[in-house]
Design a protein around this motif. Structure first.
Motif, PDB file in Angstrom:
ATOM      1  N   HIS A 172     -13.952   2.727   0.015  1.00 47.28           N
ATOM      2  CA  HIS A 172     -13.753   3.485   1.251  1.00 47.28           C
ATOM      3  C   HIS A 172     -14.984   4.381   1.489  1.00 47.28           C
ATOM      4  N   LYS A 191       6.196  -1.189   6.291  1.00 50.63           N
ATOM      5  CA  LYS A 191       5.670   0.137   5.955  1.00 50.63           C
ATOM      6  C   LYS A 191       4.146   0.121   5.903  1.00 50.63           C
ATOM      7  N   SER A 211     -10.154  -5.451  -0.391  1.00 53.39           N
ATOM      8  CA  SER A 211      -9.313  -4.257  -0.435  1.00 53.39           C
ATOM      9  C   SER A 211      -8.652  -4.048   0.918  1.00 53.39           C
ATOM     10  N   ARG A 219       0.270  -2.883 -13.853  1.00 54.44           N
ATOM     11  CA  ARG A 219       1.512  -2.736 -13.084  1.00 54.44           C
ATOM     12  C   ARG A 219       2.670  -3.452 -13.783  1.00 54.44           C
TER      13      ARG A 219
HETATM   14  C1  EPZ Z   1      -2.338  -1.734  -0.491  1.00 51.23           C
HETATM   15  O1  EPZ Z   1      -2.874  -0.729  -1.351  1.00 51.23           O
HETATM   16  C2  EPZ Z   1      -0.842  -1.521  -0.449  1.00 51.23           C
HETATM   17  N1  EPZ Z   1      -0.572  -0.184   0.047  1.00 51.23           N
HETATM   18  C3  EPZ Z   1      -0.255  -1.718  -1.834  1.00 51.23           C
HETATM   19  O2  EPZ Z   1       1.170  -1.651  -1.714  1.00 51.23           O
HETATM   20  C4  EPZ Z   1      -0.634  -3.106  -2.363  1.00 51.23           C
HETATM   21  O3  EPZ Z   1      -0.189  -3.239  -3.687  1.00 51.23           O
HETATM   22  C5  EPZ Z   1      -2.153  -3.292  -2.309  1.00 51.23           C
HETATM   23  O4  EPZ Z   1      -2.635  -3.039  -0.963  1.00 51.23           O
HETATM   24  C6  EPZ Z   1      -2.595  -4.694  -2.697  1.00 51.23           C
HETATM   25  O5  EPZ Z   1      -2.040  -5.613  -1.826  1.00 51.23           O
HETATM   26  C7  EPZ Z   1      -0.593   0.057   1.362  1.00 51.23           C
HETATM   27  O6  EPZ Z   1      -0.854  -0.813   2.179  1.00 51.23           O
HETATM   28  C8  EPZ Z   1      -0.284   1.444   1.812  1.00 51.23           C
HETATM   29  P1  EPZ Z   1      -6.312  -2.444  -2.247  1.00 51.23           P
HETATM   30  P2  EPZ Z   1      -4.446  -0.472  -1.371  1.00 51.23           P
HETATM   31  O7  EPZ Z   1      -7.362  -1.503  -1.776  1.00 51.23           O
HETATM   32  O8  EPZ Z   1      -4.985  -0.645  -0.017  1.00 51.23           O
HETATM   33  C9  EPZ Z   1      -9.364  -2.241  -5.970  1.00 51.23           C
HETATM   34  C10 EPZ Z   1       3.328  -0.922  -2.161  1.00 51.23           C
HETATM   35  O9  EPZ Z   1       4.072  -1.160  -3.150  1.00 51.23           O
HETATM   36  N2  EPZ Z   1     -10.076  -1.209  -5.187  1.00 51.23           N
HETATM   37  O10 EPZ Z   1      -6.115  -3.709  -1.501  1.00 51.23           O
HETATM   38  O11 EPZ Z   1      -4.645   0.825  -2.069  1.00 51.23           O
HETATM   39  C11 EPZ Z   1      -7.974  -1.778  -6.381  1.00 51.23           C
HETATM   40  O12 EPZ Z   1      -8.000  -1.016  -7.555  1.00 51.23           O
HETATM   41  C12 EPZ Z   1       1.862  -0.583  -2.372  1.00 51.23           C
HETATM   42  O13 EPZ Z   1       3.738  -0.922  -0.983  1.00 51.23           O
HETATM   43  C13 EPZ Z   1     -11.229  -0.642  -5.688  1.00 51.23           C
HETATM   44  O14 EPZ Z   1     -11.690  -0.963  -6.793  1.00 51.23           O
HETATM   45  O15 EPZ Z   1      -4.928  -1.637  -2.319  1.00 51.23           O
HETATM   46  C14 EPZ Z   1      -7.220  -3.080  -6.520  1.00 51.23           C
HETATM   47  O16 EPZ Z   1      -7.483  -3.653  -7.769  1.00 51.23           O
HETATM   48  C15 EPZ Z   1       1.539  -0.362  -3.811  1.00 51.23           C
HETATM   49  N3  EPZ Z   1     -11.875   0.312  -4.947  1.00 51.23           N
HETATM   50  C16 EPZ Z   1      -7.848  -3.961  -5.449  1.00 51.23           C
HETATM   51  O17 EPZ Z   1      -9.113  -3.347  -5.134  1.00 51.23           O
HETATM   52  C17 EPZ Z   1     -11.424   0.701  -3.720  1.00 51.23           C
HETATM   53  O18 EPZ Z   1     -12.072   1.561  -3.070  1.00 51.23           O
HETATM   54  C18 EPZ Z   1      -7.034  -4.069  -4.165  1.00 51.23           C
HETATM   55  O19 EPZ Z   1      -6.560  -2.774  -3.765  1.00 51.23           O
HETATM   56  C19 EPZ Z   1     -10.262   0.105  -3.203  1.00 51.23           C
HETATM   57  C20 EPZ Z   1      -9.609  -0.843  -3.961  1.00 51.23           C
END
Ligand code: EPZ
Length: 422
Positions: free
Chosen positions: A129, A24, A165, A337
């Motif tokens: 982003h 997904k 991220s 979480r």
């Molecule tokens: C992706 O989310 C996945 N979603 C999530 O899966 C997954 O838990 C996550 O990556 C971590 O592996 C999709 O791919 C659609 P991140 P994403 O940006 O991209 C911080 C599932 O169950 N952060 O890698 O949103 C953030 O808060 C879902 O399928 C910022 O601070 O996650 C986190 O602590 C749930 N600022 C860390 O970075 C930002 O602008 C990593 O988040 C972006 C992120």
């Protein structure tokens, strides 16, 4: 109709073979990336889950033609876009809708995307982003809960992600693939889903060079992107980990076809350390588990890839409840979480959560009860706990699980689990 409840009758040892769906979290960004092309993009092996349907609806609303050629092959043709807005109704259903921001900007020069709020797994900001897009020339304002972004054309530049991220790396790859000038991205995420996006752009003519373990140089072709051939979505490593955990929590034995060991290094290491036998093949993984009371407790820390994935933390927490001794699970990505921990306590688990760390005193018997999932992976963890519980566990909140797992109850049933919808 009210949301369905899954009744799980515990106590069956899972045994047999299953085949994974496509990932997904790889399919969603590639669907959004299709907006960058005026000719059709073909994606194969796309899972038919709720989040994919949400993205499909969003792409249609924006003006793309989305056609399913068979159960898992989709054609997306974005020759003409008629809208540049991703409204709150869509963003609140699925945060990954934010992926349309850079493609809309690149195609239309202006986009309005609702600002995502918090979600059931805690705060999930999108500041990287927005900062990254600004570094490549976008002008961004946020007001009244909406992001308004404009760009004449993305420019070359550099951006270092403050922390790794997945989403922000992918968003910036979209912009960089359309930029006039080279883009250097540092501290990029390295998840297999990100790598699939990198490979996708390479096949569309973008030169992407590894300048080190976490730095990419992205050079868009002057003549513009060329349409890539059909893309096969990578297998879903989180579904793989979930099914392997389902086998382990019942002391079972399972062959997961299409599972890739190189996508699950720390997960397979953890299974081995606790005492499971894991065999890796090119096209499958086999796991054999003794009864959980003969497994060893474990310590995990969720981190960016290749570390232990946060998306398998809830399932491993459920498993830890069945292993005698103290297991410790520290959340390095989403410290909040842990909703599933409270629900697992209702089944008899001994688990304490403090400062993003769950401590489980395992080996206590679980007894079936009604429980409610609040997010995708947490709900999967409750189903797994139900497999190990005595009697019936009624899992509500299954609509969350259906956002990401296709035919999950059916696959468990195929392995011998007793489950039914009510
Ligand atoms: C992706 O989310 C996945 N979603 C999530 O899966 C997954 O838990 C996550 O990556 C971590 O592996 C999709 O791919 C659609 P991140 P994403 O940006 O991209 C911080 C599932 O169950 N952060 O890698 O949103 C953030 O808060 C879902 O399928 C910022 O601070 O996650 C986190 O602590 C749930 N600022 C860390 O970075 C930002 O602008 C990593 O988040 C972006 C992120």
């Amino acid at each position: 109709m009210s949301d369905p409840i899954l009744v799980v009758r515990g106590g069956r040892r899972l045994e047999g073979e299953v085949t994974l769906q496509g990932a997904k979290n790889a399919a969603l960004p590639l669907m959004a990336a299709s907006l960058l092309f005026t000719s059709p993009v073909v994606l194969e092996g796309v899972p038919r889950v709720e989040d994919i349907r949400t993205m499909e609806q969003l792409l249609r609303d924006l003006g793309a033609e989305v056609t399913w050629k068979n159960a898992h092959t989709v054609h997306i043709h974005a020759a003409h876009l008629r809208d540049n807005r991703a409204p709150y109704e869509i963003i609140r259903r699925m945060r990954a809708s934010i992926y349309v921001l850079a493609p809309l900007l690149a195609r239309l020069g202006e986009a309005w995307v609702s600002y995502p709020g918090g979600c059931a797994i805690g705060p999930r900001p999108i500041d990287f982003h927005l900062q990254g897009l600004e570094a490549l020339g976008a002008r961004i304002q946020v007001s009244h809960g909406e992001i308004h972004a404009e760009v004449q054309a993305f420019q070359g530049g550099t951006f270092t992600f403050p922390r790794k991220s997945v989403g922000a790396t992918i968003q910036l790859l979209f912009a960089a693939a359309m930029a006039r000038g080279a883009v250097r991205l540092s501290n990029v995420a390295r998840e297999p889903e990100v790598r699939q996006v990198v490979d996708f752009f390479r096949s569309a003519g973008v030169r992407i060079t590894d300048l080190g373990p976490d730095t990419l140089l992205v050079e868009a072709p002057e003549e513009g992107l060329s349409p890539p051939g059909p893309v096969q979505i990578i297998p879903d490593r989180i579904e793989a980990g979930t099914l392997l955990t389902a086998a382990a929590i019942t002391g079972g034995q399972v062959t997961v076809h299409r599972a890739r060991a190189d996508h699950l290094p720390s997960v397979l290491d953890t299974f081995r350390e606790m005492g499971c036998t894991v065999k890796e093949f090119e096209d499958r993984i086999e796991l054999q588990a003794p009864s959980p009371e003969n497994l060893r407790p474990f310590r995990i820390f969720t981190e960016p890839f290749p570390g232990f994935p946060t998306d398998l933390q809830p399932q491993f927490l459920a498993l830890a409840t069945q292993i005698p001794g103290r297991s410790v699970i520290r959340e390095g990505i989403y410290p909040h979480r842990f909703h599933h921990a409270e629900e697992l306590r209702r089944l008899g688990a001994r688990v304490e959560v403090e400062d993003g760390t769950a401590t489980v005193e395992g080996g206590t018997p679980l007894t079936g009860a009604p429980v409610e999932g609040r997010d995708l992976r947490g709900t999967a963890a409750l189903v797994l706990a139900g497999l190990a519980a005595d009697g019936e566990t009624h899992v509500s909140g299954m609509e969350h699980l259906l956002r990401g797992y296709e035919a999950f109850p059916e696959k468990l049933r195929q392995l011998g689990a007793e489950l039914e919808w009510v």
